[in-house]
Design a protein around this motif. Structure first.
Motif, mmCIF file in Angstrom:
data_model
loop_
_atom_site.group_PDB
_atom_site.id
_atom_site.type_symbol
_atom_site.label_atom_id
_atom_site.label_comp_id
_atom_site.label_asym_id
_atom_site.label_seq_id
_atom_site.Cartn_x
_atom_site.Cartn_y
_atom_site.Cartn_z
ATOM 1 N N LYS A 1 1.275 3.925 -3.472
ATOM 2 C CA LYS A 1 0.406 4.874 -2.697
ATOM 3 C C LYS A 1 1.820 6.424 -3.259
ATOM 4 O O LYS A 1 1.311 6.752 -3.990
ATOM 5 C CB LYS A 1 0.040 5.291 -1.508
ATOM 6 N N PRO B 1 -4.527 -0.376 -3.865
ATOM 7 C CA PRO B 1 -4.787 -0.793 -2.339
ATOM 8 C C PRO B 1 -6.247 -0.645 -0.935
ATOM 9 O O PRO B 1 -7.235 0.435 -1.959
ATOM 10 C CB PRO B 1 -3.668 -0.256 -1.526
ATOM 11 N N THR C 1 0.605 -0.789 0.046
ATOM 12 C CA THR C 1 -0.102 -0.279 -0.288
ATOM 13 C C THR C 1 0.472 1.208 -0.443
ATOM 14 O O THR C 1 0.685 2.575 -0.492
ATOM 15 C CB THR C 1 -1.011 -0.187 1.546
ATOM 16 N N GLU D 1 -8.129 1.977 4.573
ATOM 17 C CA GLU D 1 -7.173 2.019 5.217
ATOM 18 C C GLU D 1 -8.407 1.670 6.387
ATOM 19 O O GLU D 1 -8.812 1.073 7.350
ATOM 20 C CB GLU D 1 -6.386 3.699 5.793
#
Length: 930
Positions: free
Chosen positions: A732, A820, A728, A823
């Protein structure tokens, strides 16, 4: 016939030699172009072609036959040009040993192929021509004239001839040559083959030959040591003229005047002669003011150097004046005696006045002298302040002179001031000679006078002052004290003694002369300019103690070096492992003159102790900081002040002591340098030495490292979670993990140490915990070596989120782009908590659907950075403003925060976008249209 042929060939060679010397040609270089093999032979056509091309010589058939007969060969018809060139170029025959080489020299009789005039000239005319040539040679030599350069502009083809009109027009002199003498020169040097032309080059060489004969005659008659290359100053029969010349010489010498610079601008041709008016102007401008020449005196000089044509020989005058007290090129004549100016000639004399004025001057000077003596005035510095030119000119203006007298309150009447200025007037500048005035009125002022010089010269002797020999036995020097002082200097300044002596011993014999030893000690600092002024007795003692037994005048410097450098370490210490080296502090010696207080009497010690105790109590009571007061007097920062300064400091600090106590303190703390206030203050205000905290700090660091680390938070529970966290982050921020790893693998074998692997992960800023890094190390541990990690496998696994490795070998494989996860989606709730969370969300959704609420605007007002998150307090405030807060209790708020929790900068925030989207989805609103 053969003899006739050889004679004709010799005449022909003589003509060719003359032509070659005239054109400055080396014949050999041109023949070599036809002789590629350097055999020394060329063909007959090549030989005569070369003569025609180089020397412009066209030979007749008979002349060619003569040369072929002498230098030709019968084999292949070639000519030995090498032998021919040797005959042309050489001046004598080296094979002929019966005759002197000087008698064999073959010189060309004429230049440029011309012949002298064969016209009959009488013996009287020949004598006149010789006399004229000698005069011309002397004139040209003195004035530096070259006859050849005077006619070269007319001789464009450099044939050595000019027309008669050109000869008359550019004739350089001398000016006293008459028309009859010019006619003789034209008759003598006229070219017989070319009427109307005159061979000036032969005239030039005849004048040069006469000059050579004159120089040879001078060498024979005048020794080289006594010959002078300048015109000496010869006294003239006229005493007045000699006095004028002496005055000019002194002015030129004192003021450094280059007299020729004032005349040569009028002499464009540098002939040494100018007109009378030009000479008068130049002389007046050069030394008219400095020598105080009148018009009558200048005219006398003009008459002395005037020529018959009315012009003046300025060059001869300049040579006599400038070289009056000097000889040109003196560095080439070491035995030449230089004439010095008479004693007192260059001094500034005072002007003689009339008798009444002289009497008045004596009265004025007597009055001023009485005031100066009574008031003890130092007048010279006041005058010197106004003398600010380049170097001290020792004169001031009349206005400055009167101003200084008024400033010193030496009141002088205006008429008397005029008389003073006239008496002490400088002849050159017209200003006032203030040193002479000060010396006349101040008897204590010591100026430089010729009388003083005479006295000094009378007392001075040329014999050297004998040196008094000092023996080491005659001096009461203690060797141990001297060596201790030297060791202290070496230890304090960290000197390497060997470097000051080894250059004098290139053979490393360990022995040098006493003078070299003394020189090395001086560079070491044992001299008047160093730290210790070594006396002659001390040096003799050192030289005696380290004297070389084999050579009485040599010193064993190696032994001296070993004894002195023992303050640092012991020699051959590797052979004595149990030897304890003494500390360097024991070699420090007190300052010279320090009193050994241990041998003092009991009364003296008791007096010093009681005084120090009383001063210590007063300092402690008043909180006095004493050191800055002493440092103000210690300008050299050597820790010492004078005795009077010590008393001054005690008075400033209000530490009163009696005279007996002061004497006792001075006896203890004084030495040859002064009063050692550092030691005094160390006993007056003792300070505790700083503790050695290094060991304690190291122990504190060890204890801190042994403490258990803090518990880890928000860590992944398994390897998949760690890889997801890494992927992830890479997705990013677009990180190339391989670029951080490969720097630790110089040989590119795909492995790296675990410590380097941890360091590379830190550089990638993955922010992994210790347990997470342990997961990766266990997963990618190398099978060949447990201490290494196969970082290439790890990099391939991470970069698989972008593409599949070796995709060119798998054309049918479908690549799925890695996305991803959000969160907040990774946040998991317990089943019971999940049910409570769903019920709460349904209640909120029901009210939002019923009232068609807009949730985003209020959340966006708190999201200043537009990252889709707000704090928990801001989240609760927005729900309260929307009248939704009453539908959620505290437990449900905690579940919502935990469900939509995201980490922003280590702080727990709430993802309001995900919350709003979930509400809208449950309310069945269209996308972005609530």
């Amino acid at each position: 016939m053969a003899t006739v042929g050889i004679s004709a060939a010799n005449n022909l060679e003589s003509n060719i030699r003359t032509l070659a010397q005239t054109k400055r040609i080396r014949v050999t270089e041109f023949f070599q172009d036809f002789d590629k093999l350097r055999s020394g032979y060329v063909t007959e056509p090549q030989f005569f072609r070369c003569l025609w091309q180089t020397l412009s010589v066209k030979l007749s058939p008979n002349e060619e036959a003569e040369l072929i007969e002498k230098y030709g060969t019968t084999q292949n018809g070639q000519i030995n040009y090498k032998q021919f060139c040797e005959e042309i170029d050489r001046n004598f025959n080296p094979q002929d040993l019966h005759r002197s080489p000087i008698t064999q020299i073959q010189e060309a009789p004429e230049f440029l192929g011309t012949l002298r005039s064969v016209r009959p000239v009488s013996q009287s005319s020949e004598a006149k021509i010789v006399h004229l040539l000698k005069r011309m040679q002397a004139y040209y030599s003195y004035h530096g004239i070259n006859l050849r350069t005077s006619y070269e502009d007319f001789d464009r083809h450099h044939r050595g001839v000019v027309t008669e009109s050109q000869f008359y027009r550019s004739f350089p002199g001398p000016p006293e040559v008459t028309e009859e003498e010019m006619h003789l020169l034209v008759t003598k040097y006229g070219d017989p083959d070319k009427p109307g032309l005159l061979n000036y080059l032969n005239l030039h060489h005849d004048i040069t030959a006469i000059g050579q004969h004159v120089s040879i005659a001078e060498d024979v008659l005048i020794p080289t040591e006594t010959r002078v290359d300048h015109i000496p100053a010869i006294a003239t029969p006229d005493p007045a003229l000699n006095q004028i010349f002496d005055k000019i010489r002194v002015a030129v010498f004192k003021n450094g005047i280059r007299t020729i610079e004032f005349f040569k601008d009028h002499d464009k041709l540098r002939s040494g002669i100018i007109t009378e008016n030009q000479f008068v102007c130049g002389l007046a401008l050069a030394v008219g003011k400095e020598a105080q020449l009148s018009r009558h005196e200048i005219q006398k000089i003009v008459e002395y150097y005037r020529q018959p044509d009315g012009r003046v020989l300025y060059k001869e005058f300049c040579d006599v004046m400038e070289n009056a007290f000097n000889i040109p090129d003196l560095e080439k004549k070491p035995l030449q005696t230089v004439v010095r100016p008479p004693r007192g000639v260059l001094s500034r004399g005072l002007k003689a006045l009339e008798n009444p004025e002289e009497q008045r001057i004596n009265e004025i000077l007597s009055e001023i002298s009485d005031q100066v003596r009574r008031r003890r005035l130092m007048m010279y510095p006041y005058f010197k302040d106004y003398d600010r030119g380049k170097g001290y000119t020792r004169v001031v203006t009349k206005t400055q002179f009167s101003r200084i007298l008024h400033f010193l309150s030496l009141n002088v009447a205006p008429e008397d001031l005029k008389v003073l200025c006239e008496k002490f007037k400088d002849p050159a500048s017209g200003d006032v000679n203030y040193p002479a005035f000060v010396q006349a009125v101040d008897k204590e002022f010591v100026g430089h006078t010729m009388d003083d010089v005479d006295i000094k010269d009378k007392n001075r002797t040329k014999s050297p002052v004998p040196e008094v020999a000092v023996d080491h036995t005659a001096s009461n020097v203690n060797f141990d004290d001297l060596l201790t002082r030297i060791r202290h200097i070496v230890l304090t300044n960290r000197l390497r003694v060997i470097e000051y002596f080894q250059d004098y011993d290139p053979l490393r014999s360990g022995s040098i002369s006493k003078t070299q030893f003394r020189r090395g000690l001086g560079m070491l600092g044992l001299s008047k300019l160093g730290q210790h002024d070594m006396s002659e007795g001390q040096f003799q003692l050192l030289a005696f103690m380290y004297q070389n037994p084999a050579k009485q005048d040599h010193v064993l410097w190696v032994k001296f070096t070993e004894d002195v450098e023992s303050v640092f370490t012991q020699k051959n210490l590797e052979k004595m492992p149990t030897y304890k080296v003494p500390p360097s502090e024991m070699f420090r010696a007190p300052k010279p003159g320090t009193v050994d207080f241990s041998a003092a009497s009991e009364d003296h010690v008791a007096l010093v102790d009681s005084t120090m105790e009383r001063l210590r109590q007063r300092v402690d009571q008043r909180r006095v900081l004493a050191k800055p007061v002493f440092q103000d007097f210690d300008r050299h920062n050597n820790g010492h002040v004078t005795r009077s300064q010590f008393r001054q400091c005690l008075t400033i600090l209000e530490l009163h002591v009696t005279e007996a106590e002061m004497s006792a303190l001075e006896a203890k703390y004084c030495n040859d340098v002064g009063f050692n206030y550092i030691v005094f203050l160390g006993e007056l205000q003792p300070q505790e030495p700083p503790k050695l905290m290094y060991l304690q700090r190291m122990e504190d660091i060890r204890i801190a490292n042994e403490k258990m680390s803090l518990p880890e938070t928000n860590t992944a529970k398994d390897l998949e979670g760690v890889l997801m966290k890494v992927k992830t982050k890479v997705s990013k921020e677009r990180i190339r993990v391989l670029e951080f790893m490969r720097d630790y693998d110089k040989l590119r074998h795909g492995r790296m140490l675990k410590m380097s692997f941890r360091r590379a992960l830190d550089l990638c800023r993955f922010e992994l915990r210790e347990s997470e890094i342990a997961f990766l190390e266990d997963r990618y541990q190398s099978r060949a070596d447990p201490d290494y990690v196969d970082y290439l496998k790890f990099c391939d696994e991470v970069e698989s989120i972008f593409t599949t490795k070796e995709l060119e070998k798998k054309p049918l494989q479908e690549v799925v782009q890695f996305r991803p996860p959000e969160e907040w989606q990774l946040n998991k709730l317990e089943p019971e908590a999940e049910e409570t969370f769903q019920l709460c969300m349904e209640r909120l959704t029901e009210k939002v659907r019923k009232h068609r609420m807009q949730l985003f605007p209020l959340f966006e007002d708190y999201d200043r950075v537009h990252n889709g998150t707000v704090s928990r307090s801001q989240f609760r405030r927005v729900l309260s403003e929307l009248e939704l807060g009453s539908l959620v209790n505290e437990q449900e708020f905690e579940l919502i925060w935990k469900k939509f929790d995201v980490k922003i900068g280590g702080k727990d925030d709430v993802n309001y976008i995900a919350f709003c989207d979930m509400i809208y989805d449950l309310a069945n609103f269209e996308w972005r249209k609530p």
